[in-house]
Design a protein around this motif. Structure first.
Motif, PDB file in Angstrom:
ATOM      1  N   PRO A  69      -7.519   7.512  -5.330  1.00  0.00           N
ATOM      2  CA  PRO A  69      -8.371   7.865  -4.182  1.00  0.00           C
ATOM      3  C   PRO A  69      -7.671   8.835  -3.239  1.00  0.00           C
ATOM      4  O   PRO A  69      -6.451   8.784  -3.069  1.00  0.00           O
ATOM      5  N   GLN A  70      -8.470   9.708  -2.610  1.00  0.00           N
ATOM      6  CA  GLN A  70      -7.913  10.732  -1.721  1.00  0.00           C
ATOM      7  C   GLN A  70      -8.396  10.532  -0.287  1.00  0.00           C
ATOM      8  O   GLN A  70      -9.528  10.098  -0.052  1.00  0.00           O
ATOM      9  N   LEU A  71      -7.517  10.875   0.629  1.00  0.00           N
ATOM     10  CA  LEU A  71      -7.827  10.846   2.057  1.00  0.00           C
ATOM     11  C   LEU A  71      -7.907  12.292   2.528  1.00  0.00           C
ATOM     12  O   LEU A  71      -6.883  12.986   2.587  1.00  0.00           O
ATOM     13  N   ILE A  82       0.851  -1.191   0.000  1.00  0.00           N
ATOM     14  CA  ILE A  82       0.000   0.000   0.000  1.00  0.00           C
ATOM     15  C   ILE A  82       0.889   1.244   0.000  1.00  0.00           C
ATOM     16  O   ILE A  82       1.749   1.407   0.865  1.00  0.00           O
ATOM     17  N   TYR A  83       0.655   2.112  -0.969  1.00  0.00           N
ATOM     18  CA  TYR A  83       1.467   3.314  -1.172  1.00  0.00           C
ATOM     19  C   TYR A  83       0.606   4.538  -0.853  1.00  0.00           C
ATOM     20  O   TYR A  83      -0.345   4.855  -1.563  1.00  0.00           O
ATOM     21  N   ILE A  84       0.947   5.234   0.246  1.00  0.00           N
ATOM     22  CA  ILE A  84       0.244   6.453   0.660  1.00  0.00           C
ATOM     23  C   ILE A  84       1.153   7.646   0.393  1.00  0.00           C
ATOM     24  O   ILE A  84       2.267   7.710   0.914  1.00  0.00           O
ATOM     25  N   ASP A  85       0.677   8.580  -0.404  1.00  0.00           N
ATOM     26  CA  ASP A  85       1.473   9.771  -0.723  1.00  0.00           C
ATOM     27  C   ASP A  85       0.897  10.973   0.017  1.00  0.00           C
ATOM     28  O   ASP A  85      -0.267  11.332  -0.167  1.00  0.00           O
ATOM     29  N   THR A  86       1.709  11.584   0.867  1.00  0.00           N
ATOM     30  CA  THR A  86       1.278  12.742   1.652  1.00  0.00           C
ATOM     31  C   THR A  86       1.501  14.057   0.912  1.00  0.00           C
ATOM     32  O   THR A  86       1.011  15.097   1.331  1.00  0.00           O
ATOM     33  N   ILE A 142       0.542   4.666  -6.803  1.00  0.00           N
ATOM     34  CA  ILE A 142       0.010   5.310  -5.599  1.00  0.00           C
ATOM     35  C   ILE A 142      -1.419   4.845  -5.337  1.00  0.00           C
ATOM     36  O   ILE A 142      -2.277   4.884  -6.210  1.00  0.00           O
ATOM     37  N   ASP A 143      -1.668   4.415  -4.095  1.00  0.00           N
ATOM     38  CA  ASP A 143      -2.999   3.934  -3.714  1.00  0.00           C
ATOM     39  C   ASP A 143      -3.865   5.032  -3.110  1.00  0.00           C
ATOM     40  O   ASP A 143      -5.082   5.023  -3.288  1.00  0.00           O
ATOM     41  N   TYR A 144      -3.238   5.978  -2.375  1.00  0.00           N
ATOM     42  CA  TYR A 144      -3.994   7.045  -1.711  1.00  0.00           C
ATOM     43  C   TYR A 144      -3.166   8.321  -1.682  1.00  0.00           C
ATOM     44  O   TYR A 144      -1.937   8.288  -1.505  1.00  0.00           O
ATOM     45  N   PHE A 145      -3.845   9.451  -1.819  1.00  0.00           N
ATOM     46  CA  PHE A 145      -3.234  10.767  -1.646  1.00  0.00           C
ATOM     47  C   PHE A 145      -3.855  11.453  -0.432  1.00  0.00           C
ATOM     48  O   PHE A 145      -5.083  11.459  -0.276  1.00  0.00           O
ATOM     49  N   LEU A 146      -3.021  12.052   0.428  1.00  0.00           N
ATOM     50  CA  LEU A 146      -3.526  12.903   1.501  1.00  0.00           C
ATOM     51  C   LEU A 146      -3.803  14.299   0.944  1.00  0.00           C
ATOM     52  O   LEU A 146      -3.003  14.818   0.152  1.00  0.00           O
ATOM     53  N   THR A 147      -4.913  14.900   1.348  1.00  0.00           N
ATOM     54  CA  THR A 147      -5.234  16.266   0.926  1.00  0.00           C
ATOM     55  C   THR A 147      -5.669  17.090   2.135  1.00  0.00           C
ATOM     56  O   THR A 147      -6.036  16.537   3.177  1.00  0.00           O
TER      57      THR A 147
END
Length: 444
Positions: free
Chosen positions: A225-227, A171-175, A202-207
């Motif tokens: 998808p965004q978090l 799982i790749y989370i990009d902040t 990338i699995d998720y982006f923080l916004t």
């Protein structure tokens, strides 16, 4: 030469003597030798030999990529292993504050940061907390770590800068590393290509705002998808006690007396990194103006962008002055933000973190016309809450004309317009999400 190598049986790193095979797998052979030749020969020679040099760069990178794919293909995933990558190659930015929250809770995760040689060999200088393991970025150990970690947490495109075969269960989370930033996303051709390719990884982006959501959707990551959690590094700006402690930490580090007030000047880089004319500033005029406007004694903290901090001419501008502090080597920008009373930049996104604390901020942009034509903005600079100056005299006039009440209203209008949802709990939400994924629950 000795390197760290991963042992599949013990799932630990150990020192071994480097072999020729290891050299090909690591970044040492991926064009770096030829690039150094290219950087250190005359421009005319580069024109003549560039096709040959580029051939060897491409060949070495291709060999390294193939060998890494083969080596890491069948490695088992370690469920509680998290690898963090930052473009600063240190313990900093959003990744740091996510790791801090994991450590604060005492959670059972193995935390690995990919760092540069200075951090790796001088850990004590960088206040690396117990519970964080450092691995030299580009080493064989770093590829083993990436190939076996359940989670990658990244503030840019670090985890895939050298191609790593990502497994479906990873799982790749990009902040990311900006918030409400005005500069358009962009860079050299290699970065653009990688950004486009990164959407497959990338699995998720923080916004932190609807504005940032739209930037990601409309640039390179329309379907990622965004978090909507906020940025973990900004949590400290909602904690008065924490900001007080960090101010004391910065002041003690630079031997600033408690009664002295500080202005932080931190411009962004230019694509032509050797030309620093656009980021010159008259620090003594700035100091005098602040003392006239706000009273008391002031000092100027200058932080050059990481792409400029090795520029000798720039560093000399700020050297050996009692009222100017060169903080270009200070790793954690958020701590400087917490410590400063006033902020000044040109187009850097840190100023949009700074406004969360409500302190005065100003734009000093000597080359605004050229910058608009080269990089460009997502919205006009005059739609920010800041007054704009293209020279030192106008900057001084803007400071003298500053009205705190009008500025506070402008900040609220700006944050409301961008629909910012920072509230000081981003790290908590991010760690909760990681724990949720670790438990195998369905992501929200």
């Amino acid at each position: 030469m000795f390197i760290e190598k991963y042992d599949e049986e013990t799932q630990q790193m150990s020192l071994i003597k480097e072999t020729k095979k290891d050299i090909w797998i690591t970044a040492m052979a991926e064009g770096n030798f030829m690039r150094k030749i290219k950087w250190n020969i005359h421009d005319k020679m580069v024109e003549i030999f560039d096709p040959v040099i580029q051939f060897f760069i491409d060949r070495d990178e291709a060999i390294g990529t193939r060998k890494r794919r083969k080596l890491l293909k069948d490695m088992k995933i370690v469920p509680n292993r998290i690898v963090f990558g930052t473009f600063q190659n240190c313990y900093t930015c959003n990744c740091k504050y996510v790791a801090d929250e994991i450590l604060r809770r005492g959670l059972d995760y193995e935390l690995i940061f990919l760092v540069n040689g200075d951090v790796y060999y001088h850990k004590e200088k960088y206040n690396i907390p117990d519970g964080v393991k450092l691995v030299l970025r580009g080493s064989l150990a770093s590829y083993f770590a990436l190939g076996t970690a359940k989670f990658w947490v990244d503030n840019a495109l670090n985890c895939i800068w050298k191609e790593i075969p990502k497994k479906p269960e990873q799982i790749y989370i990009d902040t990311w590393h900006g918030s409400l930033g005005i500069k358009r996303l962009g860079g050299e051709k290699r970065w653009i290509n990688l950004a486009r390719h990164s959407a497959d990884f990338i699995d998720y982006f923080l916004t932190d705002s609807v504005f940032e959501e739209n930037v990601f959707h409309e640039s390179f990551w329309p379907d990622v998808p965004q978090l909507h959690f906020g940025h973990p590094r900004n949590d400290i700006l909602f904690d008065g006690q924490k900001m007080k402690e960090l101010r004391e930490k910065v002041y003690e580090f630079y031997h600033i007396e408690p009664h002295v007030r500080t202005v932080l000047y931190a411009p962004t880089f230019r694509d032509n990194k050797s030309d620093v004319s656009a980021i010159r500033i008259d620090c003594m005029m700035l100091k005098d103006t602040l003392e006239k406007k706000f009273g008391g004694e002031w000092k100027v903290i200058v932080k050059a962008h990481m792409h400029n901090r090795h520029n000798v001419a720039l560093r000399r501008m700020f050297a050996n002055r009692t009222s100017i502090i060169d903080a270009s080597d200070y790793i954690d920008m958020q701590e400087l933000i917490a410590a400063a009373d006033v902020g000044i930049t040109d187009y850097s996104s840190w100023i949009f973190d700074f406004i969360l604390k409500g302190a005065p901020a100003f734009i000093y942009a000597r080359d605004i016309k050229q910058y608009i034509n080269s990089r460009g903005f997502y919205y006009p600079l005059d739609q920010t809450p800041f007054s704009i100056a293209e020279n030192d005299e106008t900057l001084s006039a803007n400071i003298m004309a500053f009205d705190r009440e009008s500025y506070a209203k402008a900040l609220k209008v700006f944050l409301d317009d961008k629909q910012c949802y920072e509230d000081g709990h981003a790290a908590e939400r991010t760690v909760d999400f990681i724990c949720q994924l670790s438990d195998g629950q369905q992501a929200q």
